[in-house]
Design a protein around this motif. Structure first.
Motif, PDB file in Angstrom:
ATOM      1  N   ARG A 182       0.874  -1.199  -0.015  1.00  0.00           N
ATOM      2  CA  ARG A 182       0.016   0.027   0.013  1.00  0.00           C
ATOM      3  C   ARG A 182       0.782   1.261  -0.060  1.00  0.00           C
ATOM      4  O   ARG A 182       1.625   1.200   0.793  1.00  0.00           O
ATOM      5  CB  ARG A 182      -0.789   0.126   1.201  1.00  0.00           C
ATOM      6  CG  ARG A 182      -1.840   1.276   1.116  1.00  0.00           C
ATOM      7  CD  ARG A 182      -2.738   1.162   2.428  1.00  0.00           C
ATOM      8  NE  ARG A 182      -3.929   2.198   2.191  1.00  0.00           N
ATOM      9  CZ  ARG A 182      -5.011   1.713   1.861  1.00  0.00           C
ATOM     10  NH1 ARG A 182      -5.375   0.826   1.413  1.00  0.00           N
ATOM     11  NH2 ARG A 182      -5.732   2.812   1.897  1.00  0.00           N
ATOM     12  N   ALA A 215      -5.681   3.133  -4.586  1.00  0.00           N
ATOM     13  CA  ALA A 215      -6.782   2.280  -5.692  1.00  0.00           C
ATOM     14  C   ALA A 215      -5.802   1.712  -6.581  1.00  0.00           C
ATOM     15  O   ALA A 215      -5.995   0.804  -7.542  1.00  0.00           O
ATOM     16  CB  ALA A 215      -7.515   3.444  -6.489  1.00  0.00           C
ATOM     17  N   GLN A 220      -2.893   0.229  -5.977  1.00  0.00           N
ATOM     18  CA  GLN A 220      -2.383  -0.861  -5.363  1.00  0.00           C
ATOM     19  C   GLN A 220      -3.565  -1.937  -5.760  1.00  0.00           C
ATOM     20  O   GLN A 220      -3.019  -3.045  -6.018  1.00  0.00           O
ATOM     21  CB  GLN A 220      -2.099  -0.995  -3.816  1.00  0.00           C
ATOM     22  CG  GLN A 220      -1.575  -2.205  -3.210  1.00  0.00           C
ATOM     23  CD  GLN A 220      -2.181  -2.353  -1.997  1.00  0.00           C
ATOM     24  OE1 GLN A 220      -3.422  -1.876  -1.546  1.00  0.00           O
ATOM     25  NE2 GLN A 220      -1.601  -3.160  -1.230  1.00  0.00           N
ATOM     26  N   GLU A 221      -4.806  -1.539  -5.419  1.00  0.00           N
ATOM     27  CA  GLU A 221      -5.744  -2.531  -5.599  1.00  0.00           C
ATOM     28  C   GLU A 221      -6.189  -3.005  -6.895  1.00  0.00           C
ATOM     29  O   GLU A 221      -6.168  -4.275  -7.324  1.00  0.00           O
ATOM     30  CB  GLU A 221      -7.180  -1.931  -5.038  1.00  0.00           C
ATOM     31  CG  GLU A 221      -7.233  -1.771  -3.725  1.00  0.00           C
ATOM     32  CD  GLU A 221      -7.205  -2.863  -2.776  1.00  0.00           C
ATOM     33  OE1 GLU A 221      -7.597  -3.949  -3.294  1.00  0.00           O
ATOM     34  OE2 GLU A 221      -6.682  -2.668  -1.697  1.00  0.00           O
ATOM     35  N   GLU A 253      -5.262  -6.883  -8.455  1.00  0.00           N
ATOM     36  CA  GLU A 253      -6.508  -7.438  -9.127  1.00  0.00           C
ATOM     37  C   GLU A 253      -5.683  -7.957 -10.585  1.00  0.00           C
ATOM     38  O   GLU A 253      -5.977  -9.245 -11.003  1.00  0.00           O
ATOM     39  CB  GLU A 253      -7.722  -6.689  -9.408  1.00  0.00           C
ATOM     40  CG  GLU A 253      -8.679  -7.123 -10.263  1.00  0.00           C
ATOM     41  CD  GLU A 253      -9.531  -8.195  -9.447  1.00  0.00           C
ATOM     42  OE1 GLU A 253      -9.842  -9.226 -10.078  1.00  0.00           O
ATOM     43  OE2 GLU A 253      -9.495  -8.204  -8.179  1.00  0.00           O
ATOM     44  N   ASP A 292       0.565  -6.378   5.104  1.00  0.00           N
ATOM     45  CA  ASP A 292       0.814  -5.734   3.873  1.00  0.00           C
ATOM     46  C   ASP A 292       1.877  -6.283   3.215  1.00  0.00           C
ATOM     47  O   ASP A 292       2.816  -6.967   3.794  1.00  0.00           O
ATOM     48  CB  ASP A 292       1.138  -4.295   3.924  1.00  0.00           C
ATOM     49  CG  ASP A 292       0.730  -3.416   2.696  1.00  0.00           C
ATOM     50  OD1 ASP A 292       0.182  -4.059   1.691  1.00  0.00           O
ATOM     51  OD2 ASP A 292       1.134  -2.259   2.390  1.00  0.00           O
TER      52      ASP A 292
END
Length: 202
Positions: free
Chosen positions: A51, A59, A61-62, A66, A139
């Motif tokens: 993160r 966002a 990182q997300e 994904e 993390d």
């Protein structure tokens, strides 16, 4: 030979990812690499997805996680752990870590910050000096850039990406906005495309 819409020079993680996504979007793209996929920095570095300290970039990182989960699902050779490995922030100043701990607990509760004081068994078991404190964060997903690059290359091939000739030499000379030439070869050996993306050292 019909010139591609886009020629990507460089088979590292940036070049291969760009070529893969362009191919999936229906763009006629060719990837050129002087040696082999992930031969340079992308094949030697280690990496981790964590993160970012600035909230607006969370966002990113997300989205990265994904994407990497998609790669792991489609390519069994690429592995991404389901859970983070954990990160340690270490300091001999316990008060400073306590301040960071409070701030992270308020701003990023999902990181589950855990203050571990000097001398506790957990730190000793992980090779941390006896006078050092730590803040553990939930993390950090270790990712080898070479493995990601190879997985992206497989994805690109599934999208129909052809690989161009391995053009040797250490430099690329720009002739026009759409033409690059291997500086160590005659000017007759040119690479032409509607657009050129240089994802390798010049």
């Amino acid at each position: 030979m019909i010139a591609p819409d886009v020629a990507v020079i460089g088979g590292g993680i940036m070049g291969v990812a760009s070529a893969a996504f362009l191919a999936e979007a229906g763009v006629n793209v060719t990837l050129y690499e002087r040696w082999e996929i992930a031969a340079a920095a992308s094949g030697r570095n280690s990496g981790v997805i964590q993160r970012p300290p600035d909230a607006p970039f969370a966002a990113l990182q997300e989205a990265s996680l994904e994407l990497y989960r998609e790669l792991a699902h489609d390519d069994r050779a690429f592995v991404l752990d389901d859970e983070p490995a954990g990160l340690l922030i270490v300091s001999s100043d316990e008060a400073s870590l306590e301040t960071v701990n409070r701030r992270l607990a308020e701003d990023h509760p999902g990181l589950q910050p855990l203050l571990i004081r000097a001398g506790e068994t957990y730190l000793a078991d992980n090779g941390i000096a006896a006078d050092v404190n730590a803040l553990r964060l939930e993390d950090g997903y270790p990712v080898a850039p070479a493995a990601v690059t190879e997985a992206l290359a497989s994805r690109a091939r599934r999208a129909g990406l052809p690989t161009g000739p391995q053009l040797g030499g250490s430099q690329w000379r720009r002739l026009r906005h759409d033409v690059y030439c291997d500086a160590n070869r005659p000017l007759t050996h040119q690479l032409q495309a509607e657009a050129v993306m240089l994802a390798a050292p010049k």
